[in-house]
Design a protein around this motif. Structure first.
Motif, PDB file in Angstrom:
ATOM      1  N   ILE A  30       3.585  -5.816   3.220  1.00 38.83           N
ATOM      2  CA  ILE A  30       2.292  -5.424   2.687  1.00 38.83           C
ATOM      3  C   ILE A  30       1.581  -4.661   3.807  1.00 38.83           C
ATOM      4  CG2 ILE A  30       0.078  -6.245   1.800  1.00 38.83           C
ATOM      5  CD1 ILE A  30       1.538  -8.755   0.821  1.00 38.83           C
ATOM      6  N   PRO A  31       1.169  -3.404   3.565  1.00 38.90           N
ATOM      7  CA  PRO A  31       0.604  -2.612   4.666  1.00 38.90           C
ATOM      8  C   PRO A  31      -0.711  -3.198   5.178  1.00 38.90           C
ATOM      9  CG  PRO A  31       0.295  -1.483   2.563  1.00 38.90           C
ATOM     10  CD  PRO A  31       1.185  -2.656   2.296  1.00 38.90           C
ATOM     11  N   LEU A  32      -0.927  -3.069   6.489  1.00 43.18           N
ATOM     12  CA  LEU A  32      -2.169  -3.541   7.085  1.00 43.18           C
ATOM     13  C   LEU A  32      -3.376  -2.863   6.454  1.00 43.18           C
ATOM     14  CD1 LEU A  32      -1.136  -3.578  10.855  1.00 43.18           C
ATOM     15  CD2 LEU A  32      -1.562  -5.565   9.405  1.00 43.18           C
ATOM     16  N   GLU A  33      -3.170  -1.606   6.022  1.00 41.08           N
ATOM     17  CA  GLU A  33      -4.273  -0.813   5.476  1.00 41.08           C
ATOM     18  C   GLU A  33      -4.860  -1.421   4.199  1.00 41.08           C
ATOM     19  OE1 GLU A  33      -1.835   1.733   8.113  1.00 41.08           O
ATOM     20  OE2 GLU A  33      -1.403   0.301   6.513  1.00 41.08           O
ATOM     21  N   ASP A  45       7.832 -10.306   4.843  1.00 38.39           N
ATOM     22  CA  ASP A  45       7.088 -10.629   6.050  1.00 38.39           C
ATOM     23  C   ASP A  45       5.902 -11.536   5.713  1.00 38.39           C
ATOM     24  OD1 ASP A  45       8.778  -9.137   7.625  1.00 38.39           O
ATOM     25  OD2 ASP A  45       7.625  -7.292   7.361  1.00 38.39           O
ATOM     26  N   PRO A  46       5.229 -12.026   6.743  1.00 44.42           N
ATOM     27  CA  PRO A  46       4.013 -12.798   6.466  1.00 44.42           C
ATOM     28  C   PRO A  46       2.928 -11.935   5.822  1.00 44.42           C
ATOM     29  CG  PRO A  46       4.803 -13.180   8.717  1.00 44.42           C
ATOM     30  CD  PRO A  46       5.592 -12.033   8.165  1.00 44.42           C
ATOM     31  N   ILE A  47       1.940 -12.594   5.249  1.00 46.45           N
ATOM     32  CA  ILE A  47       0.768 -11.876   4.733  1.00 46.45           C
ATOM     33  C   ILE A  47       0.031 -11.254   5.907  1.00 46.45           C
ATOM     34  CG2 ILE A  47      -1.435 -12.114   3.526  1.00 46.45           C
ATOM     35  CD1 ILE A  47      -0.335 -14.500   2.073  1.00 46.45           C
ATOM     36  N   PRO A  48      -0.320  -9.970   5.855  1.00 51.93           N
ATOM     37  CA  PRO A  48      -1.066  -9.391   6.980  1.00 51.93           C
ATOM     38  C   PRO A  48      -2.449 -10.029   7.091  1.00 51.93           C
ATOM     39  CG  PRO A  48      -1.017  -7.863   5.124  1.00 51.93           C
ATOM     40  CD  PRO A  48      -0.085  -8.985   4.779  1.00 51.93           C
ATOM     41  N   PRO A  49      -2.906 -10.333   8.290  1.00 50.37           N
ATOM     42  CA  PRO A  49      -4.237 -10.947   8.445  1.00 50.37           C
ATOM     43  C   PRO A  49      -5.340 -10.101   7.836  1.00 50.37           C
ATOM     44  CG  PRO A  49      -3.001 -11.023  10.509  1.00 50.37           C
ATOM     45  CD  PRO A  49      -2.214 -10.159   9.577  1.00 50.37           C
ATOM     46  N   SER A  50      -5.125  -8.785   7.748  1.00 54.16           N
ATOM     47  CA  SER A  50      -6.172  -7.893   7.246  1.00 54.16           C
ATOM     48  C   SER A  50      -6.527  -8.179   5.794  1.00 54.16           C
ATOM     49  CB  SER A  50      -5.738  -6.428   7.383  1.00 54.16           C
ATOM     50  OG  SER A  50      -4.562  -6.169   6.627  1.00 54.16           O
ATOM     51  N   ILE A  51      -5.637  -8.861   5.066  1.00 55.33           N
ATOM     52  CA  ILE A  51      -5.938  -9.162   3.662  1.00 55.33           C
ATOM     53  C   ILE A  51      -7.141 -10.105   3.563  1.00 55.33           C
ATOM     54  CG2 ILE A  51      -4.626 -11.253   3.098  1.00 55.33           C
ATOM     55  CD1 ILE A  51      -3.371  -9.582   0.788  1.00 55.33           C
ATOM     56  N   CYS A  52      -7.400 -10.816   4.637  1.00 54.85           N
ATOM     57  CA  CYS A  52      -8.541 -11.734   4.650  1.00 54.85           C
ATOM     58  C   CYS A  52      -9.860 -11.000   4.889  1.00 54.85           C
ATOM     59  CB  CYS A  52      -8.330 -12.806   5.703  1.00 54.85           C
ATOM     60  SG  CYS A  52      -6.876 -13.842   5.380  1.00 54.85           S
TER      61      CYS A  52
END
Length: 623
Positions: free
Chosen positions: A288-291, A310-317
């Motif tokens: 899942i892209p950081l963007e 991969d893990p969920i990107p922290p940016s989703i938060c």
């Protein structure tokens, strides 16, 4: 029904005409020149002519439109903004060709002519909807003429034989938005000349049979603000082009249920006005892209059913306006970020069927608006955090199929709005807390396949709405509480595979809605109560592998819908009920290892519905 023997007409001052039901005019159907809106919801039939005013801005025909005795038919007017035809539209003796555009005239094909004829020649026209009778059904095609459609603001394309979204119809009826309806089957997006539609605001191609790739010329639709919907076409494929990031005004983007492959382009982060993003049910791969965290306006995000690894990107938060987040059925790994607690607007969180590990973060208690939490089918471990019971808004809580251990927190009773509680298939131990009886709204409770011990709490009797109760495959002991008689909504009690003792309480006969009762593999004793015959809805009764004795009560003859009766491995004596297969519904019957002394009942011998029977070692006699 509106019926006119001669001519149907309306007052010259009318500005809006709405007819619901069948409208029939034996000669002429005409509307006033001042009408701006014409909405017909049923069958419309005109034996001679059908006219609409030149000033109309909205024309919606929902149902069958039939024009009977005309050499050719026109829906006239040079200022028609919206023309939507839903249903069958036929013209006896001619084909009917309709243009549905902003401020363009209608073109018609006259019988015997080789070319299209227009009432208003010379107007810009380039999108046709054709209704042709020659095939016996209404067929829809589209074609493009060389004139650009600079004036179109909205296109909604839906296969005519599929359902039309109610939202689109409401927009037409209540807001009179400029909307063009196309229909075609099995075509590609490359047939659409996006460069000819520079002013398009809405493009809805949902639920057709489109195939092929998205052309990079989609960046010509730079004014799209409301909606871009390619969902549920199933055969659209290839990469999602980077150019999608140029549609920076877009609010709604749906590419779900197709065959798109490759990664989500990082340019997706440019869509800062996006409120809804559905990319679920494709073949996307990668991370899942950081963007994704740049979509600060996003309310609903669905990235389910992919192969993210991969893990969920922290940016989703960072998506603080999210109300629904679906990341179901991926291969997402790692821990659930503690920052998930920052998504305080969330109502629905689906993280099920992934490979998350570690504990449920205590910060989840910050999601005070959450109504549905789905964490099942992961590899989560540790205990159920007390903090989860602070989310008083929860209606659905799914923690099953994990490796959770420890006891069920007594504070579970705080979740008074819970309707479904599933925490089965874990490693939970200890007793079922009495506080579970405080969940007065509970309808489905599944605690099965754990290591729970102790007795079944009498407080379960408070759950008057409970329909499904799964306590099987634990180590519960003690007797079945008599308070079960209060569970008058109970339909499926499953207590199999425990260490229950004592007798089957006679109060169980008060549970008139029970259709599946499994008490097998326990240590129950005593006899089957005669009140069991009151369970007229019962289709499955399993009491095998207990220590039950005595005769089967003749009241069991009252249960005429029984499909499965399992009596094996007990100490039954006497005779089987005479009418055990009276309803001819019995399919599975087992009396193995008992001490019956009677003949096999005649109804059982003649039971044509049976396909699995075990009577050996039951001392049943042939007659």
């Amino acid at each position: 029904m509106t019926l006119s023997d001669r001519c149907f007409s309306t007052p010259t001052s009318a500005t809006e005409l709405l007819l619901r039901g069948q409208t029939r005019s034996n000669q002429c159907f005409d509307t006033p020149a001042s009408s701006m809106t014409l909405l017909l919801h049923g069958q419309t039939r005109s034996e001679q002519c059908f006219g609409t005013p030149a000033n109309a801005t909205t024309l919606l025909l929902r149902g069958q439109t039939r024009l009977c005795s005309v050499p050719y038919s026109t829906f006239g007017g040079t200022e028609v903004d919206v023309r939507i035809l839903l249903g069958q539209h036929t013209s006896r003796g001619s084909s009917l060709v309709i243009i549905s555009l902003l401020r363009v005239p209608v073109l018609v094909r006259a019988p015997g002519r080789d070319k299209l004829v227009s009432e208003h020649a010379g107007s810009d026209s380039d999108l046709l909807i054709r209704l042709d009778r020659r095939w016996g059904v209404t067929l829809f095609f589209f074609m493009f003429l060389p004139f650009p459609l600079y004036s179109i603001s909205s296109i909604h394309v839906t296969f005519i034989f599929a359902s039309i979204s109610s939202t689109s119809l409401l927009n037409v009826e209540h807001h009179q938005e400029a909307l063009t309806l196309l229909s075609w089957k099995a075509s590609t997006l490359h047939n659409l000349n996006f460069s000819s539609l520079p002013n398009l605001l809405t493009l809805n191609l949902h639920n057709n049979s489109l195939y092929g790739t998205i052309p990079i010329s989609i960046d010509n639709l730079s004014k799209l603000i409301a909606l871009l919907d390619f969902g549920f076409n199933h055969e659209l494929s290839g990469l999602i082009p980077q150019e999608i990031g140029l549609l920076t005004s877009l609010n709604f983007l749906d590419f779900s249920s197709n065959n798109f492959s490759g990664p989500i382009p990082p340019s997706i982060g440019n869509l800062r006005n996006l409120t809804t993003l559905y990319l679920n049910s494709n073949n996307l791969i990668g991370s899942i892209p950081l963007e994704i965290g740049l979509l600060s306006s996003l309310n609903s995000l669905d990235l389910s059913d992919k192969i993210f690894i991969d893990p969920i990107p922290p940016s989703i938060c960072d998506l603080r306006n999210l109300t629904t987040l679906y990341l179901t059925s991926n291969n997402l790994t790692g821990f659930i970020h503690p920052e998930i607690g920052l998504l305080s607007s969330l109502n629905v969180l689906y993280l099920l069927d992934n490979n998350f590990i570690g504990p449920i973060p205590p910060s989840i208690s910050n999601l005070r608006n959450l109504t549905s939490l789905h964490l099942q089918e992961n590899n989560l471990s540790s205990f159920i955090p007390q903090e989860i019971t602070l989310i008083r808004s929860l209606v659905h809580l799914f923690l099953s199929f994990n490796n959770l251990n420890g006891s069920i927190p007594t504070s579970i009773g705080n979740l008074s709005n819970l309707v479904i509680l599933y925490i089965h298939e874990n490693k939970l131990s200890g007793s079922i807390p009495q506080e579970i009886g405080l969940l007065r709204s509970l309808e489905n409770l599944d605690l099965s396949n754990n290591d729970l011990s102790g007795s079944i709490p009498a407080s379960l009797g408070n759950l008057s709405s409970l329909s499904l109760l799964y306590l099987y495959d634990n180590m519960l002991s003690g007797s079945i509480p008599r308070e079960f008689e209060l569970l008058r909504s109970l339909r499926v009690p499953q207590l199999v595979g425990n260490n229950l003792i004592g007798t089957i309480p006679k109060e169980i006969g008060l549970l008139r809605f029970v259709d599946n009762l499994d008490l097998s593999f326990n240590n129950l004793s005593g006899s089957i109560p005669a009140s069991m015959g009151n369970l007229s809805s019962l289709s499955t009764l399993a009491v095998h592998s207990n220590k039950i004795y005595g005769a089967i009560p003749q009241e069991m003859n009252n249960i005429t819908h029984l499909k499965s009766l399992q009596l094996s491995y007990n100490n039954f004596i006497g005779q089987l009920p005479d009418e055990i297969c009276y309803g001819n519904a019995l399919e599975c019957f087992s009396t193995y290892e008992n001490n019956f002394t009677s003949p096999i009942p005649k109804s059982l011998k003649n039971c044509t519905s049976l396909f699995r029977v075990r009577l050996e070692k039951a001392n049943l006699q042939e007659t």
